[in-house]
Motif scaffolding. Sequence first.
Motif, PDB file in Angstrom:
ATOM      1  N   ARG A 202      41.580  20.114  -4.572  1.00 36.48           N
ATOM      2  CA  ARG A 202      40.885  21.374  -4.304  1.00 36.48           C
ATOM      3  C   ARG A 202      40.028  21.154  -3.084  1.00 36.48           C
ATOM      4  N   LEU A 203      39.502  22.232  -2.531  1.00 32.95           N
ATOM      5  CA  LEU A 203      38.648  22.129  -1.362  1.00 32.95           C
ATOM      6  C   LEU A 203      37.189  22.069  -1.776  1.00 32.95           C
ATOM      7  N   GLN A 204      36.362  21.588  -0.872  1.00 35.19           N
ATOM      8  CA  GLN A 204      34.947  21.410  -1.156  1.00 35.19           C
ATOM      9  C   GLN A 204      34.320  22.736  -1.601  1.00 35.19           C
ATOM     10  N   GLY A 205      33.625  22.690  -2.747  1.00 34.40           N
ATOM     11  CA  GLY A 205      32.961  23.873  -3.266  1.00 34.40           C
ATOM     12  C   GLY A 205      33.865  24.822  -4.020  1.00 34.40           C
ATOM     13  N   GLY A 206      35.175  24.533  -4.033  1.00 37.77           N
ATOM     14  CA  GLY A 206      36.117  25.423  -4.687  1.00 37.77           C
ATOM     15  C   GLY A 206      36.615  24.871  -6.005  1.00 37.77           C
ATOM     16  N   LEU A 207      37.501  25.643  -6.630  1.00 38.06           N
ATOM     17  CA  LEU A 207      38.111  25.252  -7.883  1.00 38.06           C
ATOM     18  C   LEU A 207      39.597  24.995  -7.653  1.00 38.06           C
ATOM     19  N   HIS A 208      40.280  24.515  -8.675  1.00 33.75           N
ATOM     20  CA  HIS A 208      41.717  24.275  -8.575  1.00 33.75           C
ATOM     21  C   HIS A 208      42.438  25.612  -8.749  1.00 33.75           C
ATOM     22  N   ASP A 209      42.838  26.206  -7.602  1.00 37.79           N
ATOM     23  CA  ASP A 209      43.517  27.497  -7.658  1.00 37.79           C
ATOM     24  C   ASP A 209      44.646  27.492  -6.635  1.00 37.79           C
ATOM     25  N   THR A 243      47.587  29.447 -12.505  1.00 41.17           N
ATOM     26  CA  THR A 243      48.972  29.108 -12.175  1.00 41.17           C
ATOM     27  C   THR A 243      49.204  28.995 -10.673  1.00 41.17           C
ATOM     28  N   GLY A 244      48.213  29.361  -9.885  1.00 41.15           N
ATOM     29  CA  GLY A 244      48.314  29.107  -8.444  1.00 41.15           C
ATOM     30  C   GLY A 244      48.078  27.654  -8.097  1.00 41.15           C
ATOM     31  N   ALA A 245      47.528  26.878  -9.034  1.00 39.72           N
ATOM     32  CA  ALA A 245      47.280  25.443  -8.816  1.00 39.72           C
ATOM     33  C   ALA A 245      48.594  24.695  -9.016  1.00 39.72           C
ATOM     34  N   ARG A 246      49.292  24.443  -7.922  1.00 35.22           N
ATOM     35  CA  ARG A 246      50.642  23.863  -7.975  1.00 35.22           C
ATOM     36  C   ARG A 246      50.749  22.624  -7.097  1.00 35.22           C
ATOM     37  N   ALA A 247      49.696  21.824  -7.061  1.00 38.14           N
ATOM     38  CA  ALA A 247      49.695  20.653  -6.185  1.00 38.14           C
ATOM     39  C   ALA A 247      50.605  19.545  -6.692  1.00 38.14           C
ATOM     40  N   CYS A 269      46.444  17.632 -14.365  1.00 37.04           N
ATOM     41  CA  CYS A 269      47.691  18.420 -14.248  1.00 37.04           C
ATOM     42  C   CYS A 269      47.738  19.540 -15.287  1.00 37.04           C
ATOM     43  N   CYS A 270      46.594  20.140 -15.574  1.00 37.70           N
ATOM     44  CA  CYS A 270      46.462  21.100 -16.674  1.00 37.70           C
ATOM     45  C   CYS A 270      47.300  22.354 -16.469  1.00 37.70           C
ATOM     46  N   SER A 271      47.326  22.896 -15.261  1.00 39.30           N
ATOM     47  CA  SER A 271      47.979  24.186 -15.050  1.00 39.30           C
ATOM     48  C   SER A 271      49.485  24.123 -15.285  1.00 39.30           C
ATOM     49  N   LEU A 272      50.061  22.927 -15.301  1.00 39.52           N
ATOM     50  CA  LEU A 272      51.504  22.802 -15.507  1.00 39.52           C
ATOM     51  C   LEU A 272      51.940  23.439 -16.819  1.00 39.52           C
TER      52      LEU A 272
END
Length: 445
Positions: A202-209, A243-247, A269-272
């Motif tokens: 994720r980016l600084q200050g952001g969430l996993h999206d 579900t946008g968290a697809r890294a 890897c929760c969003s999987l």
Amino acid sequence: MSPRPDFPAAPDWLRNARVSVAFLDQPPGPADFEGLVRADIRLEAGRIAAVAPAGTAPAEGAADLDGGQVWPGFVDGHKHLDKGHIWPRMRNPTGDFFGAMNAVTSDRGARWSAEDVRARFEFGLRCAEAHGTVALRTHIDTYYPQGPTSWAVFRELRDAWAGRIDIQASSIAPLDRFQGEEGDRIADMVAESGGVLGMVTRLQGGLHDALPPDFQAMLDHFFSLAEARGLEIDLHVDESGDTGARALREIALTTVRRGFKNRVQCGHCCSLSLQPEEFARETVAACADAGLSIIVLPMCNMYLQDRVAGRTPRWRGVTLVHELRAAGVRVSVASDNCRDPFYAYGDHDMLEVFRESARILHLDHPFADWPGAATRFPAEALGLPERGRIAPGLPADLVVFRGRGMTELLSRPQSDRVVLRGGRVLEAELPDWRELDAVLGVAEA
């Protein structure tokens, strides 16, 4: 922990034991429906000399386990010892990921001196040792100007604890912090410390999206930092229900495309588990193709994920462990955070982690080789060939339980466990929480 009074200080044999097939290269007999094998284990000169069929050991010089289980020393592949135990002075007001992130940021900037980090870090090590952990990897918040202080504490304690616990460390900072000069500085410090290069997707200050447009370029640059220094990689990935968290898929594909040769571990890897079925299957296959190791933190993620005030959570916050394992992916469980804003509970006890993992993730019916997720699999992921197994020639660093079958083992805390180091009973005691009162500047009511 106080060992049982009838247990020899340095037994020649562990007689009448049960051992999971997960720990054995060559089982000395048939396994029961829970994957447990009856065995006698011979100890000599601090190592395992033999794993023999039950009934082999003489009575003299043996510890009779009366059918109790023997496990290899635990391997905890994902911890945060630098932020551990700050809960009494820095609680998470909302109990969710954003609240945890802001609380830790505030505490780190105001209080993380070398003395503060050292005291909490070593408290965690003492807990882990008393519970039977022999190796671990801790993630270290690597933000300037504070980061170098925590890395210096890690190097000091890694050396001081050599022979007690094998300690590895990985950096942790948002992906965009590795771009430019700061990324080189972090990677150089990690390399000079003998560490593992880690970040969060994720980016600084952001969430996993949703992944940002330049995610792939930033990810490739991160890989290049590791490649240039010959480092392994350990990543916090898709830690959300978005579900946008697809890294994870991109990490696997990047590993293959670049021909990255060192070990790569991905945590959370929760969003999987919430992705469309076709995309989930594709991601699982990509992880298997790339040879990634996946490590899950079920206690912490159940605590953080899908938390909305006044609403009952609808999902468990964990990833597709059974699908990953069926595809041939190495899957481990670990303790993650302990008594800090990301998880208010915990005691660095990998038996608790496995017990809760079995319940949360359904690692039973059958148990099969799932006990390896707290021992053998993380040892392999961390590159520790002498850890996580019970076999001739390996160190006699073992944990002995009164619990016989798995329901006995996992229904009580097993507070009377006996920890053996080098074949001798370890006298380590769990430290009292009150030892941290002065460090934290507060006593928990």
